[in-house]
Scaffold this motif. Sequence first.
Motif: not given
Length: 428
Positions: A127-133, A214-219, A389-396
């Motif tokens: 049984e594994t708990i993970v964070l959405d995203g 997940g979108g560069q999320i600081i917990l 300049i090289l960048l990318s996008t992410d997050g849900p």
Amino acid sequence: MLDKDKVQKLRKKFISQSFSLSYWKPLYITHGRGQYLYDDKGKKYLDAINNIQHVGHSHPKVLEATISQLKKLNTNTRYLNDEIGKYAEKLISKMPKNLNTCFFTNSGSESNDLALRIAHNHTRSKETIVLDGAYHGHLISLIEISPYKFNGPGGAGVGKNVHVAPTPDIFRGKYRGDNACDQYVTEIKKIILNIHNSNKSISTFFSEAIMGCGGQIILPKRFLKKTYALVRKNSGLCIADEVQIGFGRTGSHFWGFETQNVVPDIITIGKSMGNGHPISACITTKEIANNFNNGMEYFNSFGGNPVSCAIGHSVLKIIEEEGLQNNAREVGNLLKKLLNQLKIIHPIIGDVRGKGLFLGIELVDDAVKLNPLPHVAEKIINKMKDKGILLSTDGPNNNVIKIKPPMVFNQQNAYFLTENLDLVLSNI
Ligand SMILES: Cc1ncc(COP(=O)(O)O)c(C=O)c1O
């Protein structure tokens, strides 16, 4: 060198279309040095996205370590060899005291799969708990614990044994603001209760300390502290996936989990570990590793070979010699300050977040409605590419512009990036 047309044709003919290319007009990159990449026409790009080439593209000392070990020997781990022990000792010197036993692997996915296996064995539960995203890798076992994939295009939804807790995102998540931590921890508590109610026990809480895909999320502050305590009280193990954020990237600490003041039971590392060479590891306590040693040999054809270890060792030395963690802190602080200045004049920047050289810019239509702007984000990274300049996008919602450059990124680069972003935003 083949011309771009031919390269594109070969790719289309022989490479699976599941591999994606960045940008509307794909780049043909022919070489790199430091924080810069160069295309087939010799145009120079500032690489603000490649967190794998941690100490810089084609670092001469990494090259030297590779060549000199390749000339001597490359074998599997069934012979005594000095490289693996020397490297493990150096790597462990960077860890909290209890995390002192290494398994070497070849990719972040392989490390995470092994971490799951070790945890299942130790807890006699799956049984594994993970964070959405969250994203933890591309093997079947990891797609199953990656909401980023199983809830994304082509995904099959959540499977049994996997429990998804809401993304602890205080900007647009289920609970918002600086006091949201306890509400997110309560969600974990509810999941554990549900697991118990179905007569099962928890195996592991599997997460990053700062969410990447997940979108560069600081917990929220103390989120991991409280969650780890809860998980351990219920006999589960805590696994920290450091594949994206390890090796000093946060600037303030060498490992991401240290920013939350916790010590995991197992940590997994990869990506930047070999500066592009496929080396990764799963590191745990003696007790957990001994428990895994149940008679079934752990054999890995490539993991821990002397060439990989020499390369990994050279990366650790370069981080120290060139003060790259400190650089990530100083340049990261400057860059974040400059991005926050842009936030004041460009209202579509809803949030600037992150730590060190691991930053995110979230684009929204309105500060209250917070509707995500993925198409604008896509347009911006393409316009920035045209400006070199090289960048990318992410997050849900694909509306977070990610910045995670090689750690040699400097102050001038920070000004160059933000000045050009200002111009692009002004013309959107
Ligand atoms: C947080 C995290 N974990 C695991 C992985 C998988 O690593 P790899 O691509 O080396 O298998 C990734 C890759 O992007 C990642 O970002």
